[in-house]
Structure formats: C-alpha cells, structure tokens
Design a protein around this motif. Structure first.
Motif, mmCIF file in Angstrom:
data_model
loop_
_atom_site.group_PDB
_atom_site.id
_atom_site.type_symbol
_atom_site.label_atom_id
_atom_site.label_comp_id
_atom_site.label_asym_id
_atom_site.label_seq_id
_atom_site.Cartn_x
_atom_site.Cartn_y
_atom_site.Cartn_z
ATOM 1 N N GLY A 118 0.860 -1.169 -0.107
ATOM 2 C CA GLY A 118 -0.146 -0.083 -0.046
ATOM 3 C C GLY A 118 0.804 1.248 0.005
ATOM 4 O O GLY A 118 0.418 2.168 -0.533
ATOM 5 N N SER A 119 1.974 1.237 0.673
ATOM 6 C CA SER A 119 2.754 2.503 0.775
ATOM 7 C C SER A 119 3.327 2.604 -0.519
ATOM 8 O O SER A 119 3.764 3.953 -1.040
ATOM 9 N N GLU A 120 3.999 1.694 -1.373
ATOM 10 C CA GLU A 120 4.764 1.787 -2.623
ATOM 11 C C GLU A 120 3.635 2.671 -3.720
ATOM 12 O O GLU A 120 3.832 3.464 -4.416
ATOM 13 N N ARG A 121 2.085 2.042 -3.373
ATOM 14 C CA ARG A 121 1.128 2.882 -4.365
ATOM 15 C C ARG A 121 0.979 4.396 -3.769
ATOM 16 O O ARG A 121 0.784 5.174 -4.639
ATOM 17 N N ALA A 122 1.021 4.502 -2.647
ATOM 18 C CA ALA A 122 1.035 6.070 -1.955
ATOM 19 C C ALA A 122 2.264 6.915 -2.370
ATOM 20 O O ALA A 122 2.020 7.870 -2.822
ATOM 21 N N GLU A 123 3.326 6.219 -2.891
ATOM 22 C CA GLU A 123 4.395 6.992 -3.083
ATOM 23 C C GLU A 123 4.264 7.322 -4.625
ATOM 24 O O GLU A 123 4.863 8.618 -4.796
ATOM 25 N N LEU A 124 3.781 6.477 -5.308
ATOM 26 C CA LEU A 124 3.312 7.081 -6.783
ATOM 27 C C LEU A 124 2.562 8.057 -6.882
ATOM 28 O O LEU A 124 2.577 9.248 -7.577
ATOM 29 N N ILE A 125 1.691 8.170 -5.843
ATOM 30 C CA ILE A 125 0.535 9.478 -6.067
ATOM 31 C C ILE A 125 1.188 10.726 -5.195
ATOM 32 O O ILE A 125 1.037 11.577 -5.669
ATOM 33 N N ARG A 126 2.228 10.493 -4.425
ATOM 34 C CA ARG A 126 3.005 11.532 -3.612
ATOM 35 C C ARG A 126 3.940 12.083 -4.974
ATOM 36 O O ARG A 126 3.929 13.543 -5.092
ATOM 37 N N ASP A 127 4.382 11.173 -5.839
ATOM 38 C CA ASP A 127 5.081 11.741 -6.858
ATOM 39 C C ASP A 127 4.109 12.448 -7.832
ATOM 40 O O ASP A 127 4.850 13.468 -8.587
ATOM 41 N N LEU A 128 3.237 12.020 -8.026
ATOM 42 C CA LEU A 128 2.265 12.614 -9.102
ATOM 43 C C LEU A 128 1.904 14.078 -8.511
ATOM 44 O O LEU A 128 1.999 15.249 -9.274
ATOM 45 N N TYR A 129 1.820 14.339 -7.322
ATOM 46 C CA TYR A 129 1.441 15.702 -6.557
ATOM 47 C C TYR A 129 2.683 16.629 -6.832
ATOM 48 O O TYR A 129 2.766 17.750 -7.077
ATOM 49 N N GLU A 130 3.812 15.813 -6.652
ATOM 50 C CA GLU A 130 5.091 16.758 -6.368
ATOM 51 C C GLU A 130 5.473 17.272 -7.719
ATOM 52 O O GLU A 130 5.851 18.673 -8.100
ATOM 53 N N VAL A 131 5.337 16.454 -8.792
ATOM 54 C CA VAL A 131 5.721 16.866 -10.299
ATOM 55 C C VAL A 131 4.455 17.706 -10.526
ATOM 56 O O VAL A 131 4.752 18.891 -11.264
#
Length: 278
Positions: A186-199
C-alpha cells in the motif's frame, strides 16, 4: 443485523465478474459499464448488481487532479513508470489501479425509495466487513490524513487505509464503488501518488488544497491481516457472500439487448476523457 443489511439481503443479485477480462482494457470501460448499470438498474431493467473489476497499471485522476498546474509533466512521469492515466466521472482524487487492487461496484435503484449518500456508503462498509470476518470488527471508516483520495469513508485497520469508497448517480441508479488494496504494498502505491502531486505542483500555489501524502498510512489487506490474500480469492468471497445474501444470483456480463446502451455510455466516457486530458 444492521439497518443497512436490508439493502444486501434481497431476492436476487446480478453478479458481473470482470476481474480478469478487464485487466488489459482501459479503465474507462469500467466507468462506462457502471454508468450503463446505473441506467439499467435505476430504470428497473436489471436487478441490483455487483460488478468486480481489475485493471493493469492505471492512475485514475479526479477532476481536481486534472487541474494540477503541471498535469502534463505529472502524466508523463506516470507514463515513464508504466502507468496510464484517465479522468473519472465520479468524485474524489487520484487512486492507483493494478493487478493487486480489486474494485467492487454495487448498483441500486432509487425508484422505490431515495437512498441518501451516507446510506450508500454504509451499505458498502457493511458488505466489506462481511467479506473479511478475520478482521473481526477492526475495519473502521473515517478520513485517514496523509492517504491518497482521502475521505470520510476511508476504510482502515489500526489507522492504515486499505480502501476508499465513492459514488456515482445516474438515471435513478446509484453505483457505490470501492477500491480494495488486496495484494502488494500500500505504501508503494502511495509513493506513486505522492510523486504525482510533487511533479504536478512543483511548489506552485493553488486554490485547491491537494493532500500531502504519507505513504506509511496506507497498506494492503494482505499486509494488515498478515495473510497471503489474493484478488482472485476475494472475488470468490464476493460470489459466496452473494449466494448467502440472495435467493438467486444471476451471473454474466451484458446481454445482447444491453450492449447498445453500453456502447452509448462508452462513447460518452471516452469523448469526455479525451477533452479532459488535452
């Protein structure tokens, strides 16, 4: 017995399983399918329906995500990581779909009586709790701050989110949709969305407040329950639960006479998404 149980214990459920057949197709097809079922069930052309569906690596964006200042850069980043992007027609923010995430859509009609938004959420919560008796009263519904697509009906165990619920209403039909992170991290999926917002933000100020993602607050059911749970096993649980809840379960996809309606909604969903991602 919960007061919401009456929505689940009914004479007949229709069950459509697209957990395998939809995997390599666009997730837009699933939103078109739910719109079609809203129309069919809402107008009493079909009995209440549960549909299970899975799509390979896709990030489903919400309307607000589509308005990120640098959304094109964010979409390119996702593509580089092997993820397609679509914009959905129901509420909420970005979520991750992959082979370890099972989506369940539950469709009711409002022709006999109106169903308020909170009731729709509570019925799905009841259903999820019935699916996982080993959680033994641990599944709670409240907003998990730091999760992606946060909302008051985030489903969690010990403060870590594994699911979220949304709703879509059309032609007197209501589709209550839940995404269940069953397998994987679950945390790896969340990292992807975190990257989405950062970019997508890159420090720019926006009127809308996007969530600050904390990957550690998200987990899969396999992680939370300490067992090797698979999507296929959960689909079997859904079917067995429906057989317990109803006198009859009708299994199968859209019939020939329903395909024209599906084609209409499919065209509409694809055209809308094309305009959103220009």
């Amino acid at each position: 017995m919960s007061i919401y149980d009456s929505y689940l214990h009914i004479p007949e459920w229709r069950f459509m399983d697209e957990s395998i057949s939809a995997r390599n197709r666009s997730a837009l097809e699933s939103f078109a399918a739910d719109d079609t079922l809203c129309h069919l069930v809402g107008q009493k052309m079909s009995t209440p329906t549960i549909r299970t569906w899975v799509h390979d690596n896709t990030v489903v964006l919400g309307i607000q995500d589509h308005r990120l200042p640098l959304i094109n850069d964010a979409v390119s980043m996702l593509e580089n990581k092997g993820y397609k992007s679509i914009v959905r027609n129901s509420g909420g923010l970005a979520v991750v779909l992959d082979e370890g995430v099972l989506n369940i859509s539950m469709i009711f009609t409002e022709q006999d009586k109106s169903i308020d938004i909170s009731t729709g959420y509570e019925v799905m919560l009841e259903f999820v709790r019935m699916l996982f008796p080993e959680a033994d009263g641990q599944i709670e519904a409240y907003e998990i701050v730091g999760s992606y697509c946060p909302g008051s009906y985030d489903l969690s165990i010990d403060g870590r989110k594994f699911a979220g619920i949304s709703q879509r209403r059309l032609r007197q039909g209501i589709a209550v949709q839940v995404y269940l992170c069953v397998e994987g991290s679950g945390s790896e999926r969340a990292e992807l969305i975190r990257d989405l917002y950062e970019v997508g933000l890159q420090g720019e100020e926006t009127k809308f407040s996007y969530p600050a993602i904390k990957p550690e607050v998200m987990a899969s059911l396999s992680e939370l329950l300490g067992m090797e749970l698979t999507v296929n096993e959960v689909v079997i649980r859904v079917q067995l639960l429906l057989q317990f809840l109803a006198n009859d379960v009708v299994i199968g996809g859209f019939q020939e006479d329903e395909m024209e309606l599906y084609s209409f909604y499919l065209h509409r969903v694809f055209e809308r998404n094309k305009k959103m991602l220009i």
